[in-house]
Design an enzyme around this catalytic site. Sequence first.
Site, PDB file in Angstrom:
ATOM      1  N   MET A  22      -1.853  -0.237 -11.523  1.00 44.15           N
ATOM      2  CA  MET A  22      -1.216   1.393 -12.570  1.00 44.15           C
ATOM      3  C   MET A  22      -2.072   1.738 -12.243  1.00 44.15           C
ATOM      4  O   MET A  22      -3.583   1.413 -12.029  1.00 44.15           O
ATOM      5  CB  MET A  22      -1.336   0.841 -13.103  1.00 44.15           C
ATOM      6  CG  MET A  22       0.241  -0.523 -13.278  1.00 44.15           C
ATOM      7  SD  MET A  22       0.628  -1.319 -14.922  1.00 44.15           S
ATOM      8  CE  MET A  22       1.337   0.454 -16.117  1.00 44.15           C
ATOM      9  N   THR A  27       2.288   7.433  -7.487  1.00 41.05           N
ATOM     10  CA  THR A  27       3.401   8.823  -7.569  1.00 41.05           C
ATOM     11  C   THR A  27       3.379   9.397  -7.544  1.00 41.05           C
ATOM     12  O   THR A  27       3.173  10.642  -7.093  1.00 41.05           O
ATOM     13  CB  THR A  27       4.008   8.321  -9.520  1.00 41.05           C
ATOM     14  OG1 THR A  27       4.211   7.005  -9.196  1.00 41.05           O
ATOM     15  CG2 THR A  27       5.108   9.047  -9.309  1.00 41.05           C
ATOM     16  N   ASP A  92       9.822   5.254  -5.284  1.00 44.74           N
ATOM     17  CA  ASP A  92       8.703   4.826  -5.831  1.00 44.74           C
ATOM     18  C   ASP A  92       9.198   3.247  -6.868  1.00 44.74           C
ATOM     19  O   ASP A  92      10.520   2.734  -6.423  1.00 44.74           O
ATOM     20  CB  ASP A  92       9.176   6.017  -6.834  1.00 44.74           C
ATOM     21  CG  ASP A  92       7.439   6.207  -7.775  1.00 44.74           C
ATOM     22  OD1 ASP A  92       6.442   5.185  -6.987  1.00 44.74           O
ATOM     23  OD2 ASP A  92       7.456   6.872  -8.615  1.00 44.74           O
ATOM     24  N   GLU A  93       8.298   3.491  -7.269  1.00 45.29           N
ATOM     25  CA  GLU A  93       8.307   1.818  -8.067  1.00 45.29           C
ATOM     26  C   GLU A  93       9.816   0.325  -7.248  1.00 45.29           C
ATOM     27  O   GLU A  93      10.274  -0.488  -7.456  1.00 45.29           O
ATOM     28  CB  GLU A  93       9.259   2.169  -9.350  1.00 45.29           C
ATOM     29  CG  GLU A  93       8.789   2.872 -10.429  1.00 45.29           C
ATOM     30  CD  GLU A  93       7.023   2.272 -11.083  1.00 45.29           C
ATOM     31  OE1 GLU A  93       6.703   1.338 -10.001  1.00 45.29           O
ATOM     32  OE2 GLU A  93       6.747   3.582 -11.859  1.00 45.29           O
ATOM     33  N   ALA A  94       8.480   1.150  -5.425  1.00 42.88           N
ATOM     34  CA  ALA A  94       9.167  -0.614  -4.673  1.00 42.88           C
ATOM     35  C   ALA A  94       9.607  -1.654  -5.418  1.00 42.88           C
ATOM     36  O   ALA A  94      10.425  -2.351  -4.211  1.00 42.88           O
ATOM     37  CB  ALA A  94       9.035  -0.086  -3.494  1.00 42.88           C
ATOM     38  N   GLN A  95       8.912  -2.405  -5.904  1.00 36.60           N
ATOM     39  CA  GLN A  95       8.764  -3.567  -6.334  1.00 36.60           C
ATOM     40  C   GLN A  95       9.428  -4.175  -7.203  1.00 36.60           C
ATOM     41  O   GLN A  95       9.788  -5.373  -6.954  1.00 36.60           O
ATOM     42  CB  GLN A  95       6.512  -3.962  -7.065  1.00 36.60           C
ATOM     43  CG  GLN A  95       6.745  -3.289  -8.371  1.00 36.60           C
ATOM     44  CD  GLN A  95       6.492  -1.669  -8.500  1.00 36.60           C
ATOM     45  OE1 GLN A  95       6.129  -1.305  -7.878  1.00 36.60           O
ATOM     46  NE2 GLN A  95       6.814  -1.330  -9.786  1.00 36.60           N
ATOM     47  N   TYR A 177      -1.010  -2.017 -20.280  1.00 36.93           N
ATOM     48  CA  TYR A 177      -1.523  -2.342 -19.567  1.00 36.93           C
ATOM     49  C   TYR A 177      -3.055  -1.877 -19.201  1.00 36.93           C
ATOM     50  O   TYR A 177      -3.289  -0.119 -19.599  1.00 36.93           O
ATOM     51  CB  TYR A 177      -1.036  -1.984 -18.380  1.00 36.93           C
ATOM     52  CG  TYR A 177       0.751  -3.190 -17.579  1.00 36.93           C
ATOM     53  CD1 TYR A 177       0.207  -4.140 -17.385  1.00 36.93           C
ATOM     54  CD2 TYR A 177       1.729  -2.737 -18.445  1.00 36.93           C
ATOM     55  CE1 TYR A 177       1.227  -4.728 -17.655  1.00 36.93           C
ATOM     56  CE2 TYR A 177       2.677  -3.330 -17.635  1.00 36.93           C
ATOM     57  CZ  TYR A 177       2.621  -4.088 -17.700  1.00 36.93           C
ATOM     58  OH  TYR A 177       3.966  -4.995 -17.547  1.00 36.93           O
ATOM     59  N   CYS A 181     -11.974  -3.315 -12.383  1.00 40.35           N
ATOM     60  CA  CYS A 181     -12.100  -3.583 -10.792  1.00 40.35           C
ATOM     61  C   CYS A 181     -11.552  -5.687 -11.030  1.00 40.35           C
ATOM     62  O   CYS A 181     -11.364  -6.218 -11.854  1.00 40.35           O
ATOM     63  CB  CYS A 181     -13.186  -3.632 -10.773  1.00 40.35           C
ATOM     64  SG  CYS A 181     -14.402  -4.822 -12.146  1.00 40.35           S
TER      65      CYS A 181
HETATM   66  N1  LIG Z   1      -8.182   4.171 -15.510  1.00 42.14           N
HETATM   67  C1  LIG Z   1      -7.876   5.274 -14.416  1.00 42.14           C
HETATM   68  N2  LIG Z   1      -7.779   6.176 -13.383  1.00 42.14           N
HETATM   69  C2  LIG Z   1      -7.422   6.488 -12.610  1.00 42.14           C
HETATM   70  N3  LIG Z   1      -6.649   7.383 -13.467  1.00 42.14           N
HETATM   71  C3  LIG Z   1      -6.018   7.147 -14.163  1.00 42.14           C
HETATM   72  C4  LIG Z   1      -6.733   6.608 -15.231  1.00 42.14           C
HETATM   73  N4  LIG Z   1      -6.387   6.389 -15.851  1.00 42.14           N
HETATM   74  C5  LIG Z   1      -5.255   7.425 -16.507  1.00 42.14           C
HETATM   75  N5  LIG Z   1      -5.406   8.190 -15.204  1.00 42.14           N
HETATM   76  C6  LIG Z   1      -4.772   8.699 -14.617  1.00 42.14           C
HETATM   77  O1  LIG Z   1      -3.288   8.294 -13.445  1.00 42.14           O
HETATM   78  C7  LIG Z   1      -2.527   9.303 -12.663  1.00 42.14           C
HETATM   79  C8  LIG Z   1      -2.229   8.940 -11.502  1.00 42.14           C
HETATM   80  O2  LIG Z   1      -0.729   8.440 -12.488  1.00 42.14           O
HETATM   81  P1  LIG Z   1       0.301   7.931 -11.507  1.00 42.14           P
HETATM   82  O3  LIG Z   1       0.752   8.734 -10.367  1.00 42.14           O
HETATM   83  O4  LIG Z   1       1.389   7.717 -12.408  1.00 42.14           O
HETATM   84  O5  LIG Z   1      -0.401   6.512 -10.905  1.00 42.14           O
HETATM   85  P2  LIG Z   1       0.406   4.936 -10.834  1.00 42.14           P
HETATM   86  O6  LIG Z   1       1.956   5.579  -9.929  1.00 42.14           O
HETATM   87  O7  LIG Z   1      -0.188   4.464  -9.306  1.00 42.14           O
HETATM   88  O8  LIG Z   1       0.734   4.302 -11.667  1.00 42.14           O
HETATM   89  C9  LIG Z   1      -4.515  10.283 -12.128  1.00 42.14           C
HETATM   90  O9  LIG Z   1      -4.424  11.229 -11.593  1.00 42.14           O
HETATM   91  C10 LIG Z   1      -4.959  10.339 -14.308  1.00 42.14           C
HETATM   92  O10 LIG Z   1      -4.936  11.281 -14.265  1.00 42.14           O
HETATM   93  C1  LIG Z   2       1.755  -5.357 -13.224  1.00 45.87           C
HETATM   94  C2  LIG Z   2       3.384  -4.487 -14.047  1.00 45.87           C
HETATM   95  C3  LIG Z   2       3.687  -3.673 -13.897  1.00 45.87           C
HETATM   96  N1  LIG Z   2       4.711  -3.398 -14.857  1.00 45.87           N
HETATM   97  C4  LIG Z   2       5.581  -1.987 -14.597  1.00 45.87           C
HETATM   98  C5  LIG Z   2       4.652  -1.450 -15.589  1.00 45.87           C
HETATM   99  C6  LIG Z   2       4.964  -0.002 -15.445  1.00 45.87           C
HETATM  100  O1  LIG Z   2       6.680   0.071 -16.036  1.00 45.87           O
HETATM  101  C7  LIG Z   2       5.633  -0.515 -13.832  1.00 45.87           C
HETATM  102  C8  LIG Z   2       4.539   0.087 -12.960  1.00 45.87           C
HETATM  103  O2  LIG Z   2       3.965   1.865 -12.754  1.00 45.87           O
HETATM  104  P1  LIG Z   2       3.022   2.589 -12.473  1.00 45.87           P
HETATM  105  O3  LIG Z   2       3.789   3.762 -11.664  1.00 45.87           O
HETATM  106  O4  LIG Z   2       2.061   2.131 -11.028  1.00 45.87           O
HETATM  107  O5  LIG Z   2       2.134   3.247 -13.490  1.00 45.87           O
HETATM  108  O6  LIG Z   2       5.716  -1.445 -13.614  1.00 45.87           O
HETATM  109  C9  LIG Z   2       5.709  -5.164 -14.716  1.00 45.87           C
HETATM  110  O7  LIG Z   2       6.633  -4.677 -14.728  1.00 45.87           O
HETATM  111  N2  LIG Z   2       4.899  -6.166 -14.137  1.00 45.87           N
HETATM  112  C10 LIG Z   2       3.767  -6.004 -13.735  1.00 45.87           C
HETATM  113  O8  LIG Z   2       3.665  -7.496 -13.819  1.00 45.87           O
HETATM  114 ZN   LIG Z   3     -14.717  -3.112 -13.738  1.00 47.36          ZN
END
Ligand SMILES: Nc1ncnc2c1ncn2[C@@H]1O[C@H](COP(=O)(O)OP(=O)(O)O)[C@@H](O)[C@H]1O
Ligand SMILES: Cc1cn([C@H]2C[C@H](O)[C@@H](COP(=O)(O)O)O2)c(=O)[nH]c1=O
Ligand SMILES: [Zn+2]
Length: 192
Positions: A22, A27, A92-95, A177, A181
């Site tokens: 996440m 996205t 998106d959110e393919a999981q 969430y 690391c």
């Molecule tokens: N701890 C973090 N590490 C990296 N980006 C973060 C963090 N917290 C917030 N962000 C924001 O989240 C954005 C990415 O969002 P998004 O594309 O929706 O990620 P994902 O789809 O992987 O959850 C980054 O550009 C940044 O602005």
């Molecule tokens: C780890 C984890 C995540 N989820 C949910 C939480 C969010 O709604 C999405 C992930 O969104 P992102 O675009 O990747 O930030 O999935 C979940 O349901 N279960 C999990 O274990």
């Molecule tokens: Zn750490």
Amino acid sequence: MFIEPSLAGGRRGWIEVICGSMFSGKTEELIRRLKRARIANLKVEIFKPVVDTRYDEGSIVSHDENKIVSTPIENSQQILLLAQEVDVVGIDEAQFFDAELPNVCDQLALRGIRVIVAGLDMDYTGKPFGQIPFMLAKADYITKLHAICVRCGNIANYSFRKSAETETLLLGEKDLYEPLCRHCYYEEKIKK
Ligand SMILES: Nc1ncnc2c1ncn2[C@@H]1O[C@H](COP(=O)(O)OP(=O)(O)O)[C@@H](O)[C@H]1O
Ligand SMILES: Cc1cn([C@H]2C[C@H](O)[C@@H](COP(=O)(O)O)O2)c(=O)[nH]c1=O
Ligand SMILES: [Zn+2]
């Protein structure tokens, strides 16, 4: 940065997977690739699972509120019906999709479609999430992204769940969430 493969030599479909924790930028990267495909005058269709009701029902939206219109669907087979006459399919959110997703993506690629799939590679327990491992096995191109660990500033590949709920599917944001690391993730897990 991912550079689109050349389309020279005839129309050939392929599968790209964007994975990571996440907040890693999946996205945003999906939206970037889809907007570039539109700039290239390609016909693009975007899908997300209907269960993902965060932010907006009719769009995919990044954590930074970058968005693109998408179609919410119940199951992966619907993509085969809805993606007629298109050049590029984004998912998106393919999981959260069902076990047919890898097969559906194969069929789309065989039709000559560029398929771009984004999803979480691990759930909150650190286990492979849904169909993403199978999609990684089938992918022609893989991009693994990392967030920043909110505890130590290193790169993060785990999505740590702060609450005690144990169901796999639990929609949420920073309220539930945090990206960590490996080191910080296992330190937190021991405390639970
Ligand atoms: N701890 C973090 N590490 C990296 N980006 C973060 C963090 N917290 C917030 N962000 C924001 O989240 C954005 C990415 O969002 P998004 O594309 O929706 O990620 P994902 O789809 O992987 O959850 C980054 O550009 C940044 O602005
Ligand atoms: C780890 C984890 C995540 N989820 C949910 C939480 C969010 O709604 C999405 C992930 O969104 P992102 O675009 O990747 O930030 O999935 C979940 O349901 N279960 C999990 O274990
Ligand atoms: Zn750490």
